[in-house]
Scaffold this motif. Structure first.
Motif, mmCIF file in Angstrom:
data_model
loop_
_atom_site.group_PDB
_atom_site.id
_atom_site.type_symbol
_atom_site.label_atom_id
_atom_site.label_comp_id
_atom_site.label_asym_id
_atom_site.label_seq_id
_atom_site.Cartn_x
_atom_site.Cartn_y
_atom_site.Cartn_z
ATOM 1 N N ARG A 5 0.835 -1.203 0.000
ATOM 2 C CA ARG A 5 0.000 0.000 0.000
ATOM 3 C C ARG A 5 0.871 1.254 0.000
ATOM 4 N N GLU A 6 1.929 1.227 0.781
ATOM 5 C CA GLU A 6 2.840 2.370 0.828
ATOM 6 C C GLU A 6 3.517 2.583 -0.526
ATOM 7 N N LYS A 7 3.898 1.501 -1.188
ATOM 8 C CA LYS A 7 4.517 1.603 -2.519
ATOM 9 C C LYS A 7 3.542 2.220 -3.518
ATOM 10 N N ARG A 8 2.294 1.761 -3.499
ATOM 11 C CA ARG A 8 1.286 2.315 -4.414
ATOM 12 C C ARG A 8 1.084 3.806 -4.155
ATOM 13 N N THR A 9 1.058 4.187 -2.891
ATOM 14 C CA THR A 9 0.885 5.588 -2.531
ATOM 15 C C THR A 9 2.039 6.431 -3.047
ATOM 16 N N ILE A 10 3.256 5.953 -2.871
ATOM 17 C CA ILE A 10 4.438 6.678 -3.338
ATOM 18 C C ILE A 10 4.380 6.877 -4.850
ATOM 19 N N VAL A 11 4.073 5.817 -5.569
ATOM 20 C CA VAL A 11 4.018 5.888 -7.032
ATOM 21 C C VAL A 11 2.966 6.905 -7.481
ATOM 22 N N LYS A 12 1.786 6.858 -6.875
ATOM 23 C CA LYS A 12 0.706 7.779 -7.260
ATOM 24 C C LYS A 12 1.043 9.228 -6.909
ATOM 25 N N MET A 13 1.574 9.440 -5.721
ATOM 26 C CA MET A 13 1.885 10.808 -5.295
ATOM 27 C C MET A 13 2.975 11.431 -6.163
ATOM 28 N N ILE A 14 4.008 10.668 -6.481
ATOM 29 C CA ILE A 14 5.086 11.198 -7.317
ATOM 30 C C ILE A 14 4.558 11.485 -8.717
ATOM 31 N N ALA A 15 3.701 10.640 -9.247
ATOM 32 C CA ALA A 15 3.125 10.860 -10.579
ATOM 33 C C ALA A 15 2.284 12.144 -10.595
ATOM 34 N N TYR A 17 2.499 14.723 -8.550
ATOM 35 C CA TYR A 17 3.400 15.856 -8.327
ATOM 36 C C TYR A 17 4.144 16.212 -9.614
ATOM 37 N N CYS A 18 4.701 15.217 -10.267
ATOM 38 C CA CYS A 18 5.477 15.457 -11.479
ATOM 39 C C CYS A 18 4.596 16.032 -12.585
ATOM 40 N N LYS A 19 3.415 15.487 -12.715
ATOM 41 C CA LYS A 19 2.503 15.982 -13.754
ATOM 42 C C LYS A 19 2.181 17.457 -13.528
ATOM 43 N N ALA A 20 1.976 17.841 -12.289
ATOM 44 C CA ALA A 20 1.634 19.228 -11.972
ATOM 45 C C ALA A 20 2.834 20.170 -12.027
ATOM 46 N N LYS A 21 4.006 19.683 -11.639
ATOM 47 C CA LYS A 21 5.155 20.569 -11.497
ATOM 48 C C LYS A 21 6.168 20.493 -12.636
ATOM 49 N N HIS A 22 6.264 19.346 -13.312
ATOM 50 C CA HIS A 22 7.355 19.160 -14.273
ATOM 51 C C HIS A 22 6.908 18.762 -15.670
ATOM 52 N N GLU A 23 6.246 17.624 -15.783
ATOM 53 C CA GLU A 23 5.947 17.037 -17.092
ATOM 54 C C GLU A 23 4.453 16.775 -17.263
ATOM 55 N N PRO A 24 3.747 17.673 -17.924
ATOM 56 C CA PRO A 24 2.304 17.462 -18.069
ATOM 57 C C PRO A 24 1.924 16.394 -19.087
ATOM 58 N N ASN A 25 2.886 15.802 -19.796
ATOM 59 C CA ASN A 25 2.551 14.808 -20.822
ATOM 60 C C ASN A 25 2.354 13.399 -20.276
ATOM 61 N N GLY A 26 2.405 13.215 -18.961
ATOM 62 C CA GLY A 26 2.116 11.918 -18.375
ATOM 63 C C GLY A 26 3.319 11.065 -18.048
ATOM 64 N N ARG A 36 11.305 8.187 -7.266
ATOM 65 C CA ARG A 36 10.396 7.037 -7.143
ATOM 66 C C ARG A 36 11.174 5.751 -6.907
ATOM 67 N N GLN A 37 12.206 5.527 -7.710
ATOM 68 C CA GLN A 37 13.010 4.313 -7.565
ATOM 69 C C GLN A 37 13.656 4.246 -6.186
ATOM 70 N N TYR A 38 14.218 5.348 -5.745
ATOM 71 C CA TYR A 38 14.873 5.418 -4.433
ATOM 72 C C TYR A 38 13.868 5.126 -3.307
ATOM 73 N N ILE A 71 10.944 13.925 -0.932
ATOM 74 C CA ILE A 71 9.713 13.152 -0.719
ATOM 75 C C ILE A 71 8.741 13.939 0.161
ATOM 76 N N ARG A 72 9.252 14.736 1.072
ATOM 77 C CA ARG A 72 8.382 15.620 1.868
ATOM 78 C C ARG A 72 7.655 16.602 0.957
ATOM 79 N N ASN A 73 8.389 17.197 0.022
ATOM 80 C CA ASN A 73 7.775 18.139 -0.906
ATOM 81 C C ASN A 73 6.661 17.473 -1.705
ATOM 82 N N VAL A 74 6.915 16.267 -2.174
ATOM 83 C CA VAL A 74 5.914 15.518 -2.940
ATOM 84 C C VAL A 74 4.690 15.242 -2.076
ATOM 85 N N MET A 75 4.898 14.741 -0.881
ATOM 86 C CA MET A 75 3.778 14.359 -0.030
ATOM 87 C C MET A 75 2.983 15.592 0.447
#
Length: 77
Positions: A5-15, A17-26, A36-38, A71-75
């Motif tokens: 569950r924690e892994k799924r949460t990390i993956v979703k939150m980073i996705a 965050y990145c979509k909003a802040k860096h890469e809107p193309n998905g 994410r890997q770390y 990761i704090r910034n993402v969360m």
């Protein structure tokens, strides 16, 4: 179960965050992909296993300080 569950949460939150802040193309940018890997490796290696507390309340901080801040910034987002 908790670890997965924690892994799924990390993956979703980073996705999100990145979509909003860096890469809107998905796709994740390099920085977010590395984070994410770390994070997934750290969660998988948690010495508490299924009894793992949330990272903010954990007595052992296994993230490097720079990655911990990222990761704090993402969360927070």
């Amino acid at each position: 179960m908790r670890i997965e569950r924690e892994k799924r949460t990390i993956v979703k939150m980073i996705a999100m965050y990145c979509k909003a802040k860096h890469e809107p193309n998905g796709e994740l940018c390099q920085s977010c992909s590395t984070l994410r890997q770390y994070a997934l490796e750290r969660v998988a290696r948690c010495k508490f296993g299924e009894a793992k507390p949330v990272c903010a309340k954990c007595p052992i901080h296994c993230y490097k300080p720079s990655m911990r801040q990222e990761i704090r910034n993402v969360m927070r987002y």
